[in-house]
Design a protein around this motif. Structure first.
Motif, PDB file in Angstrom:
ATOM      1  N   ASP A   1      37.488  70.614  33.061  1.00 10.14           N
ATOM      2  CA  ASP A   1      36.963  70.582  31.685  1.00 10.14           C
ATOM      3  C   ASP A   1      36.384  71.915  31.221  1.00 10.14           C
ATOM      4  OD1 ASP A   1      37.524  67.812  31.238  1.00 10.14           O
ATOM      5  OD2 ASP A   1      35.812  67.324  32.533  1.00 10.14           O
ATOM      6  N   GLU A   2      36.583  72.980  32.007  1.00 16.70           N
ATOM      7  CA  GLU A   2      36.022  74.272  31.636  1.00 16.70           C
ATOM      8  C   GLU A   2      36.705  74.824  30.380  1.00 16.70           C
ATOM      9  OE1 GLU A   2      37.240  73.532  34.556  1.00 16.70           O
ATOM     10  OE2 GLU A   2      35.502  73.483  35.903  1.00 16.70           O
ATOM     11  N   PRO A   3      36.010  75.686  29.630  1.00 17.61           N
ATOM     12  CA  PRO A   3      36.606  76.306  28.429  1.00 17.61           C
ATOM     13  C   PRO A   3      37.569  77.429  28.806  1.00 17.61           C
ATOM     14  CG  PRO A   3      34.361  77.093  28.730  1.00 17.61           C
ATOM     15  CD  PRO A   3      34.581  76.038  29.784  1.00 17.61           C
TER      16      PRO A   3
ATOM     17  N   ARG B   1      42.282  68.542  27.037  1.00 23.31           N
ATOM     18  CA  ARG B   1      41.222  69.503  27.347  1.00 23.31           C
ATOM     19  C   ARG B   1      40.851  70.265  26.076  1.00 23.31           C
ATOM     20  NH1 ARG B   1      40.827  66.511  30.965  1.00 23.31           N
ATOM     21  NH2 ARG B   1      41.267  66.892  33.196  1.00 23.31           N
ATOM     22  N   ARG B   2      40.014  69.644  25.276  1.00 20.64           N
ATOM     23  CA  ARG B   2      39.665  70.212  23.968  1.00 20.64           C
ATOM     24  C   ARG B   2      38.892  71.516  24.080  1.00 20.64           C
ATOM     25  NH1 ARG B   2      42.542  67.891  19.701  1.00 20.64           N
ATOM     26  NH2 ARG B   2      42.931  65.711  20.258  1.00 20.64           N
ATOM     27  N   ASN B   3      38.298  71.789  25.252  1.00 22.00           N
ATOM     28  CA  ASN B   3      37.596  73.055  25.446  1.00 22.00           C
ATOM     29  C   ASN B   3      38.546  74.208  25.746  1.00 22.00           C
ATOM     30  OD1 ASN B   3      35.004  72.052  25.075  1.00 22.00           O
ATOM     31  ND2 ASN B   3      34.773  71.468  27.218  1.00 22.00           N
ATOM     32  N   ALA B   4      39.794  73.873  26.017  1.00 24.19           N
ATOM     33  CA  ALA B   4      40.767  74.909  26.361  1.00 24.19           C
ATOM     34  C   ALA B   4      41.398  75.503  25.103  1.00 24.19           C
ATOM     35  CB  ALA B   4      41.859  74.330  27.257  1.00 24.19           C
ATOM     36  N   LYS B   5      41.694  76.786  25.161  1.00 23.50           N
ATOM     37  CA  LYS B   5      42.468  77.450  24.119  1.00 23.50           C
ATOM     38  C   LYS B   5      43.853  77.706  24.705  1.00 23.50           C
ATOM     39  CE  LYS B   5      42.690  81.531  21.146  1.00 23.50           C
ATOM     40  NZ  LYS B   5      42.037  82.813  20.773  1.00 23.50           N
TER      41      LYS B   5
ATOM     42  N   ASN C   1      43.633  73.432  18.896  1.00 19.66           N
ATOM     43  CA  ASN C   1      43.394  74.452  19.930  1.00 19.66           C
ATOM     44  C   ASN C   1      44.686  74.918  20.599  1.00 19.66           C
ATOM     45  OD1 ASN C   1      43.457  71.793  20.973  1.00 19.66           O
ATOM     46  ND2 ASN C   1      42.431  72.410  22.860  1.00 19.66           N
TER      47      ASN C   1
END
Length: 208
Positions: free
Chosen positions: A39-41, A62-66, A91
């Protein structure tokens, strides 16, 4: 069939094949990739994104991912762009780019994904792709490679036979490669392998 026509044809059947071979969630390589990410960005590069299936799945889960998906094929990217409009995911960014000559700075990405690509290309082009992947990957980053794997089950060998019949003459030799040695030649060390239906997901890091 020329290169452009071939890409257009592949764009039409790409998602049909995807639903046929990767439809079971528990053994899907796509879900295996997502589980590796956590779940890390993270900043993720999907090389040769095709119609964007991997990029959209990662970005949705994984919404924190770009996530940046790149491909050299206009036909593939047109289909991916149409799908992106329907997905409603913010994203993901799609870019027309040659994976053998990335326009990104060194150590730009936490994760680089190469899915079902290496078996299709020449050794020289493989070297270029993996060289670029290594260049843009952070020193502590992960290279994730998804590739075909021949099933042990006789039942699953039947649909896999269709995959083998549609691939080039060197495909079966590629299946028999010792992957740790294969990637070591390009400066990567294998850290994990997850076996899925018809495929395996390999996690690698830069070899110091």
């Amino acid at each position: 069939m020329g290169a452009d026509e071939n890409y257009q044809f592949n764009a039409k059947i790409y998602d049909v094949l995807d639903r046929t071979y990767f439809r079971k969630a528990a053994s899907s390589p796509r879900n295996a990739v997502i589980s590796i990410l956590g779940d890390e960005p993270l900043k993720v590069l999907d090389m040769c994104t095709g119609t964007g299936a991997n990029a959209f799945a990662i970005a949705g889960a994984r919404r924190n991912a770009k996530v940046i998906g790149i491909d050299i094929s206009d036909a593939m990217l047109q289909k991916a762009t149409a799908k992106l409009g329907q997905e409603g995911i913010s994203n993901v960014k799609l870019i027309h780019m040659n994976a053998a000559n990335l326009k990104f700075p060194n150590e730009e990405f936490d994760v680089v994904l190469i899915s079902l690509v290496l078996h299709e290309i020449s050794p020289d082009l493989t070297g270029q792709l993996l060289g670029e992947a290594r260049r843009v990957l952070k020193n502590a980053g992960k290279l994730i490679v998804v590739e075909w794997e021949e099933p042990v089950s006789r039942f699953k060998r039947i649909p896999f036979y269709l995959v083998k019949k549609t691939e080039h003459a060197g495909f079966e030799n590629f299946l028999k490669c010792e992957m740790e040695q294969y990637f070591f030649r390009f400066g990567f060390e294998m850290t994990q392998t997850i076996h899925c239906d018809y495929t395996k997901v390999m996690v690698l890091r830069k070899d110091d």
